[in-house]
Design an enzyme around this catalytic site. Structure first.
Site, mmCIF file in Angstrom:
data_model
loop_
_atom_site.group_PDB
_atom_site.id
_atom_site.type_symbol
_atom_site.label_atom_id
_atom_site.label_comp_id
_atom_site.label_asym_id
_atom_site.label_seq_id
_atom_site.Cartn_x
_atom_site.Cartn_y
_atom_site.Cartn_z
ATOM 1 N N HIS A 84 0.854 -1.189 0.000
ATOM 2 C CA HIS A 84 0.000 0.000 0.000
ATOM 3 C C HIS A 84 0.888 1.237 0.000
ATOM 4 C CE1 HIS A 84 -3.430 2.592 0.847
ATOM 5 N NE2 HIS A 84 -2.606 3.266 1.620
ATOM 6 N N ASP A 163 -15.378 2.671 7.419
ATOM 7 C CA ASP A 163 -14.279 3.547 7.004
ATOM 8 C C ASP A 163 -14.709 4.480 5.874
ATOM 9 O OD1 ASP A 163 -11.510 4.528 6.836
ATOM 10 O OD2 ASP A 163 -11.656 3.633 4.851
ATOM 11 N N ARG A 170 -14.403 12.810 7.548
ATOM 12 C CA ARG A 170 -13.127 13.466 7.873
ATOM 13 C C ARG A 170 -12.773 14.509 6.817
ATOM 14 N NH1 ARG A 170 -9.457 8.659 7.799
ATOM 15 N NH2 ARG A 170 -7.823 10.198 7.971
ATOM 16 N N SER A 185 -7.723 3.774 9.186
ATOM 17 C CA SER A 185 -8.446 3.771 7.921
ATOM 18 C C SER A 185 -7.736 2.858 6.908
ATOM 19 C CB SER A 185 -8.511 5.208 7.404
ATOM 20 O OG SER A 185 -8.922 5.259 6.071
ATOM 21 N N LYS A 189 -8.801 -1.604 5.995
ATOM 22 C CA LYS A 189 -9.099 -2.139 4.660
ATOM 23 C C LYS A 189 -8.132 -3.262 4.291
ATOM 24 C CE LYS A 189 -9.232 2.175 3.432
ATOM 25 N NZ LYS A 189 -9.350 3.527 2.974
HETATM 26 N N1 URA Z 1 -5.927 6.718 2.677
HETATM 27 C C1 URA Z 1 -6.922 6.112 3.362
HETATM 28 O O1 URA Z 1 -7.444 5.080 2.944
HETATM 29 N N2 URA Z 1 -7.303 6.656 4.522
HETATM 30 C C2 URA Z 1 -6.767 7.782 5.031
HETATM 31 O O2 URA Z 1 -7.163 8.205 6.082
HETATM 32 C C3 URA Z 1 -5.737 8.409 4.298
HETATM 33 C C4 URA Z 1 -5.329 7.842 3.115
#
Ligand code: URA
Length: 425
Positions: A84, A163, A170, A185, A189
């Site tokens: 990621h 999320d 947010r 967050s 995932k």
């Molecule tokens: N990417 C995400 O999935 N969440 C965040 O809070 C910031 C970047």
């Protein structure tokens, strides 16, 4: 057990700890609609200022994972490992890395998102390939991982659904840049995706949303801790994002550059970073294969072709840049002392490659080609950028921004290395 939402908010507002039971109740009640958006907004702001300790963060992340389905990747004949990136300009690494690590014998489940703002999204890039389909069922993901070794597709709506709501909230409440909220967050995932191992590419610099090495370190350490606590072997690589990765910044032009790397050429920084991340990924799942060999002998390119074809795409399609083009020339001669990634990203976005709202379409062929990079010499009048847009209006918007992207000086600059630090638990 039931709690008072106001008590939970005020406890955090005053810097207190929230119990596991209260965190679980709050998130579950929010998901059911019993905690209002304004109450969640208030709690997010309290967390923004007060933070969360390791226990609170672990429980918060658990509940986000439990808010939806999880993918079960056990039973595959290959070990699973994902990467990621926290987001950078010209970051096309996934397109090369997923098939490369697949070619080395792992299964790479890259469940990705679309771009928002000045950093592009992997799905937007691949969608410039005619026929390519981003949505796969869980069964299709498993089958492709088994047969091809790599999948890049859209993260289904069922993964960590809380999320999605929190991220949107947010975004409009000024609470994005919080280390516990970003970490939970991203990691919720990835944990829900079911990968055994994960490498995090944490970008730091002008083009990243984290600007200092100290904050990047803190974010990396927090995410690595969360991954390990949830049974995912996790390592983070801090990498510099002062100038764009490679030369192409856009959608189809980044696919073309990725294919160049997969065929043994392409920009050296893209190749170097891809190989470094591949080594970390392979190490985590105990695969002792040199990724350089798989890149140079064409195996990674073969996996890429199969990966694209398996999702309906034509790997032989010729991808042409958008039709309205302009070459920007240098107004001075000297050394390129800075090529501002953020500025180039914003220019590509204005040319049409990115979106302002998540429902906006993107142009496949718009973008910026950086013809020179930091540390190179330029002469007065030499072409330094090529801009591509679908119409004159977009071209004019991109042109205005790109003027500020490059600084030319009299002295040869010292270059920042791309690989900064590796963070393990
Ligand atoms: N990417 C995400 O999935 N969440 C965040 O809070 C910031 C970047």
């Amino acid at each position: 057990m039931s709690f008072s939402a106001v008590d939970v908010i005020t406890t955090k507002r005053e810097g207190g700890e929230i119990s596991d039971a209260a965190i679980s109740w709050f998130l579950d009640a929010y998901q059911r609609g019993d905690v209002a958006e304004e109450q969640m907004s208030a709690l997010l702001m309290a967390i923004f200022f007060r933070g969360m300790d390791q226990r609170e963060l672990r429980t918060w992340t658990d509940r986000m994972v439990a808010s939806g389905e999880t993918l079960d990747l056990r039973g595959l004949s290959r070990p699973s490992v994902d990467k990621h990136s926290t987001g950078g300009v010209g970051d096309k690494i996934s397109l090369i890395l997923a098939p490369l690590v697949g070619a080395c014998g792992a299964a790479v489940p890259q469940l990705s998102g679309r771009g928002l703002g000045h950093t592009g999204g992997t799905l937007d890039k691949l969608e410039s390939i005619p026929g390519w389909r981003a949505s796969l069922s869980n069964e299709e993901i498993r089958q492709q991982l088994e047969s091809v070794g790599a999948v890049i597709c859209a993260a289904g709506a069922g993964l960590a659904p809380v999320d999605r709501r929190l991220y949107a909230l947010r975004d409009v409440t000024g609470t994005v840049e919080s280390i516990p909220l970003i970490s939970s967050s991203i990691m919720s995932k990835k944990i829900a995706e079911g990968t055994q191992a994960l490498v995090l590419d944490v970008k730091v610099g002008r083009g990243a949303f984290i600007k200092t090495i100290e904050r990047a370190r803190e974010l990396a350490q927090t995410m690595v801790g969360l991954g390990e606590d949830h049974g995912v072997s996790t390592v983070a690589q801090l990498t510099s994002m002062d100038q764009p990765l490679g030369r192409a910044v856009g959608n189809s032009i980044e696919v073309v550059e990725s294919v160049e790397v997969l065929r043994g050429g392409g920009p050296s920084d893209v190749r170097e970073l891809t190989l470094a991340l591949a080594r970390l990924m392979l190490e985590l799942v105990d695969i002792n294969v040199d990724p350089r060999e798989k890149l140079d002998d064409g195996s990674a390119y073969e996996v890429y072709r199969s990966m694209i074809a398996a999702q309906g795409g034509d790997p032989d399609a010729v991808l042409v840049p958008a039709p309205v083009r302009e070459v920007v020339t240098s107004q001075a001669s000297g050394w390129v002392s800075s090529l501002d990634a953020r500025c180039v990203g914003v220019a590509a976005w204005r040319l049409g490659a990115g979106r302002a709202r998540k429902e906006d379409p993107v142009s496949a062929g718009a973008g910026v080609m950086c013809l020179v990079r930091e540390g190179e010499q330029v002469a007065l009048g030499q072409p330094i950028f090529e801009l591509y847009a679908d119409d004159d209006e977009h071209l004019a918007r991109g042109r205005e921004t790109i003027q500020r992207a490059m600084t030319i000086g009299g002295d040869q600059p010292t270059l920042v290395p791309i690989l900064l630090e590796t963070i393990t638990r």
